[in-house]
Design a protein around this motif. Structure first.
Motif, PDB file in Angstrom:
ATOM      1  N   GLY A  32       0.816  -1.207   0.000  1.00 49.33           N
ATOM      2  CA  GLY A  32       0.000   0.000   0.000  1.00 49.33           C
ATOM      3  C   GLY A  32       0.852   1.261   0.000  1.00 49.33           C
ATOM      4  O   GLY A  32       1.708   1.432   0.870  1.00 49.33           O
ATOM      5  N   GLY A  33       0.612   2.109  -0.977  1.00 51.57           N
ATOM      6  CA  GLY A  33       1.425   3.315  -1.151  1.00 51.57           C
ATOM      7  C   GLY A  33       0.705   4.591  -0.802  1.00 51.57           C
ATOM      8  O   GLY A  33       0.879   5.616  -1.452  1.00 51.57           O
ATOM      9  N   GLY A  34      -0.132   4.564   0.236  1.00 49.22           N
ATOM     10  CA  GLY A  34      -0.747   5.795   0.741  1.00 49.22           C
ATOM     11  C   GLY A  34       0.260   6.552   1.604  1.00 49.22           C
ATOM     12  O   GLY A  34       1.438   6.182   1.669  1.00 49.22           O
ATOM     13  N   THR A 168      -2.510  -0.862   3.867  1.00 47.69           N
ATOM     14  CA  THR A 168      -3.527  -0.901   2.808  1.00 47.69           C
ATOM     15  C   THR A 168      -4.774  -0.077   3.151  1.00 47.69           C
ATOM     16  O   THR A 168      -5.775  -0.158   2.450  1.00 47.69           O
ATOM     17  CB  THR A 168      -3.950  -2.354   2.474  1.00 47.69           C
ATOM     18  OG1 THR A 168      -4.591  -2.917   3.628  1.00 47.69           O
ATOM     19  CG2 THR A 168      -2.766  -3.211   2.071  1.00 47.69           C
ATOM     20  N   GLY A 169      -4.719   0.705   4.231  1.00 45.66           N
ATOM     21  CA  GLY A 169      -5.836   1.598   4.538  1.00 45.66           C
ATOM     22  C   GLY A 169      -7.036   0.863   5.096  1.00 45.66           C
ATOM     23  O   GLY A 169      -6.909  -0.176   5.751  1.00 45.66           O
ATOM     24  N   HIS A 170      -8.208   1.396   4.799  1.00 44.50           N
ATOM     25  CA  HIS A 170      -9.456   0.892   5.385  1.00 44.50           C
ATOM     26  C   HIS A 170      -9.661  -0.614   5.185  1.00 44.50           C
ATOM     27  O   HIS A 170     -10.284  -1.272   5.998  1.00 44.50           O
ATOM     28  CB  HIS A 170     -10.654   1.649   4.792  1.00 44.50           C
ATOM     29  CG  HIS A 170     -10.611   3.122   5.037  1.00 44.50           C
ATOM     30  ND1 HIS A 170     -11.163   3.710   6.158  1.00 44.50           N
ATOM     31  CD2 HIS A 170     -10.064   4.135   4.327  1.00 44.50           C
ATOM     32  CE1 HIS A 170     -10.965   5.024   6.121  1.00 44.50           C
ATOM     33  NE2 HIS A 170     -10.300   5.307   5.019  1.00 44.50           N
ATOM     34  N   VAL A 221       1.118  -3.079  11.309  1.00 45.28           N
ATOM     35  CA  VAL A 221       0.079  -2.288  10.637  1.00 45.28           C
ATOM     36  C   VAL A 221       0.417  -0.807  10.787  1.00 45.28           C
ATOM     37  O   VAL A 221       0.896  -0.375  11.830  1.00 45.28           O
ATOM     38  CB  VAL A 221      -1.341  -2.547  11.202  1.00 45.28           C
ATOM     39  CG1 VAL A 221      -1.908  -3.836  10.646  1.00 45.28           C
ATOM     40  CG2 VAL A 221      -1.369  -2.552  12.724  1.00 45.28           C
ATOM     41  N   ALA A 222       0.135  -0.032   9.727  1.00 47.92           N
ATOM     42  CA  ALA A 222       0.400   1.408   9.747  1.00 47.92           C
ATOM     43  C   ALA A 222      -0.731   2.150   9.058  1.00 47.92           C
ATOM     44  O   ALA A 222      -1.372   1.624   8.152  1.00 47.92           O
ATOM     45  CB  ALA A 222       1.719   1.714   9.036  1.00 47.92           C
ATOM     46  N   GLY A 223      -0.977   3.379   9.515  1.00 55.01           N
ATOM     47  CA  GLY A 223      -1.998   4.217   8.891  1.00 55.01           C
ATOM     48  C   GLY A 223      -3.392   3.752   9.255  1.00 55.01           C
ATOM     49  O   GLY A 223      -3.630   3.200  10.334  1.00 55.01           O
ATOM     50  N   MET A 224      -4.328   3.954   8.319  1.00 54.42           N
ATOM     51  CA  MET A 224      -5.722   3.617   8.619  1.00 54.42           C
ATOM     52  C   MET A 224      -5.876   2.140   8.915  1.00 54.42           C
ATOM     53  O   MET A 224      -6.785   1.731   9.645  1.00 54.42           O
ATOM     54  CB  MET A 224      -6.612   4.038   7.438  1.00 54.42           C
ATOM     55  CG  MET A 224      -8.065   4.112   7.797  1.00 54.42           C
ATOM     56  SD  MET A 224      -8.380   5.184   9.227  1.00 54.42           S
ATOM     57  CE  MET A 224      -9.534   4.165  10.133  1.00 54.42           C
ATOM     58  N   SER A 225      -4.993   1.327   8.391  1.00 53.67           N
ATOM     59  CA  SER A 225      -5.122  -0.117   8.649  1.00 53.67           C
ATOM     60  C   SER A 225      -4.845  -0.431  10.122  1.00 53.67           C
ATOM     61  O   SER A 225      -5.317  -1.439  10.650  1.00 53.67           O
ATOM     62  CB  SER A 225      -4.268  -0.925   7.678  1.00 53.67           C
ATOM     63  OG  SER A 225      -3.017  -1.170   8.158  1.00 53.67           O
TER      64      SER A 225
HETATM   65  O1  48F Z   1      -5.935   4.309   1.809  1.00 54.75           O
HETATM   66  P1  48F Z   1      -4.533   4.778   1.834  1.00 54.75           P
HETATM   67  O2  48F Z   1      -4.272   6.196   1.508  1.00 54.75           O
HETATM   68  O3  48F Z   1      -3.939   4.356   3.282  1.00 54.75           O
HETATM   69  P2  48F Z   1      -3.261   5.169   4.464  1.00 54.75           P
HETATM   70  O4  48F Z   1      -1.838   5.461   4.137  1.00 54.75           O
HETATM   71  O5  48F Z   1      -4.017   6.569   4.488  1.00 54.75           O
HETATM   72  C1  48F Z   1      -5.398   6.664   4.697  1.00 54.75           C
HETATM   73  C2  48F Z   1      -5.881   7.975   4.150  1.00 54.75           C
HETATM   74  O6  48F Z   1      -5.619   8.087   2.770  1.00 54.75           O
HETATM   75  C3  48F Z   1      -7.370   8.220   4.365  1.00 54.75           C
HETATM   76  C4  48F Z   1      -7.691   8.420   5.792  1.00 54.75           C
HETATM   77  C5  48F Z   1      -6.990   9.504   6.546  1.00 54.75           C
HETATM   78  O7  48F Z   1      -7.738  10.603   6.516  1.00 54.75           O
HETATM   79  O8  48F Z   1      -8.494   7.746   6.346  1.00 54.75           O
HETATM   80  O9  48F Z   1      -8.120   7.148   3.841  1.00 54.75           O
HETATM   81  O10 48F Z   1      -3.566   4.441   5.701  1.00 54.75           O
HETATM   82  O11 48F Z   1      -3.642   3.889   0.850  1.00 54.75           O
HETATM   83  C6  48F Z   1      -3.719   2.493   0.865  1.00 54.75           C
HETATM   84  C7  48F Z   1      -3.151   1.993  -0.449  1.00 54.75           C
HETATM   85  O12 48F Z   1      -3.058   0.584  -0.389  1.00 54.75           O
HETATM   86  C8  48F Z   1      -3.352   0.064  -1.685  1.00 54.75           C
HETATM   87  C9  48F Z   1      -4.458   0.971  -2.202  1.00 54.75           C
HETATM   88  O13 48F Z   1      -4.552   0.926  -3.609  1.00 54.75           O
HETATM   89  C10 48F Z   1      -4.009   2.331  -1.658  1.00 54.75           C
HETATM   90  O14 48F Z   1      -3.224   3.030  -2.601  1.00 54.75           O
HETATM   91  N1  48F Z   1      -3.723  -1.360  -1.519  1.00 54.75           N
HETATM   92  C11 48F Z   1      -4.813  -1.855  -0.875  1.00 54.75           C
HETATM   93  N2  48F Z   1      -4.810  -3.200  -0.897  1.00 54.75           N
HETATM   94  C12 48F Z   1      -3.686  -3.568  -1.566  1.00 54.75           C
HETATM   95  C13 48F Z   1      -2.992  -2.397  -1.971  1.00 54.75           C
HETATM   96  C14 48F Z   1      -3.117  -4.828  -1.923  1.00 54.75           C
HETATM   97  N3  48F Z   1      -3.693  -5.990  -1.566  1.00 54.75           N
HETATM   98  N4  48F Z   1      -1.957  -4.838  -2.633  1.00 54.75           N
HETATM   99  C15 48F Z   1      -1.356  -3.678  -2.999  1.00 54.75           C
HETATM  100  N5  48F Z   1      -1.854  -2.450  -2.674  1.00 54.75           N
END
Ligand code: 48F
Length: 259
Positions: A32-34, A168-170, A221-225
């Protein structure tokens, strides 16, 4: 010089294959590249670790491009503003502890900093499973996202990694896989993914940091995950917690690698 299409193609193939082959054995695989994954990837790569990021979409940045409801501005608090400034992102003081930044500038700067620090990026690649040895995550099973989208019956490939970060966020896609494979064994109160609670920005920002940790041997786990795994609320369009969580994940994994 007359351009030769075969030469252009050969360079692309060779460069990509060199990088892929050299990434079969990693220190850290980030899924995940958020914003959280990018900060973690940047900091770990800067320390000299062999780190790769697998992102299912064509471009990195996750949910940060769109700010709030596609208004491409982000809000952070003081600690988050500090992280953005360290990356060279311009931050505006909105008063009373609120700061803002242009989301396009913020994301593009994070991506540029992370790749220049040495993060290997594999975009259009989905992590569909993990590899495990004796109840420890030891790698990822990866495939091209278009293969997954088309539902093609194609076997994936696998890479080894000493640690995996689910950013991977949510959707907590890596955690969900482990939960299915080894039910009840996550390091959460119930042993399962607790699920994300309703939006509460203040509490969510605190908990994102607290919940950034190891959830299964070898898996962080990091971020929203982090909140979706440990049952914290979602935070809405405030991004400081994501940046700080990425930084904390890098610190924890770095410590574990130096062990
Ligand atoms: O959702 P995302 O931006 O995660 P984050 O870094 O940040 C969350 C915030 O953007 C926002 C929030 C804060 O206000 O709640 O939502 O925690 O980035 C997660 C990335 O993971 C990729 C997906 O395409 C997204 O770019 N991703 C998800 N599942 C997979 C994946 C997977 N199985 N394999 C590869 N990439």
């Amino acid at each position: 010089m007359e351009l030769d299409e075969r030469r252009i193609s050969a360079v692309i193939v060779r460069r990509f294959m060199d990088r892929l082959l050299d990434s079969m054995d990693l220190d850290v695989a980030i899924v995940g590249g958020g914003p959280a994954g990018l900060v973690a990837g940047h900091n770990l790569a800067r320390e000299g670790f062999k780190v790769a990021m697998f992102e299912r979409k064509l471009s990195l940045g996750g949910g940060m491009w769109g700010g709030g409801m596609m208004f491409n501005q982000i809000v952070v608090q003081e600690e988050g503003a500090q992280v953005l400034r360290e990356f060279g992102v311009r931050v505006l003081d909105e008063g009373e502890g609120y700061y803002s930044a242009d989301s396009v500038e913020a994301v593009s700067t994070l991506i540029s900093s992370a790749t220049r620090a040495g993060l290997r990026v594999f975009n259009c690649v989905t992590a569909e499973d993990v590899t495990m040895r004796e109840d420890r995550v030891v790698g990822l099973v990866i495939t091209w996202t278009p293969v997954e989208m088309a539902g093609l019956h194609v076997d994936p490939l696998a890479i080894r990694s000493r640690f995996v970060i689910d950013a991977t966020g949510h959707d907590i896609n890596v955690v969900r896989v482990v939960e299915r494979k080894v039910p009840g064994k996550l390091m959460t109160p119930t042993g399962r993914a607790e699920g994300e609670k309703s939006l509460w920005s203040h509490r969510a920002e605190e908990l994102t940091l607290e919940n950034t940790r190891e959830v299964f041997p070898g898996l962080y786990v990091a971020g929203m995950s982090a909140n979706a795994t440990f049952g914290g609320p979602r935070m809405g369009p405030i991004f400081g917690g994501m940046l700080l969580s990425g930084r904390k994940a890098a610190q924890l994994v770095s410590r574990a690698l130096r062990g």
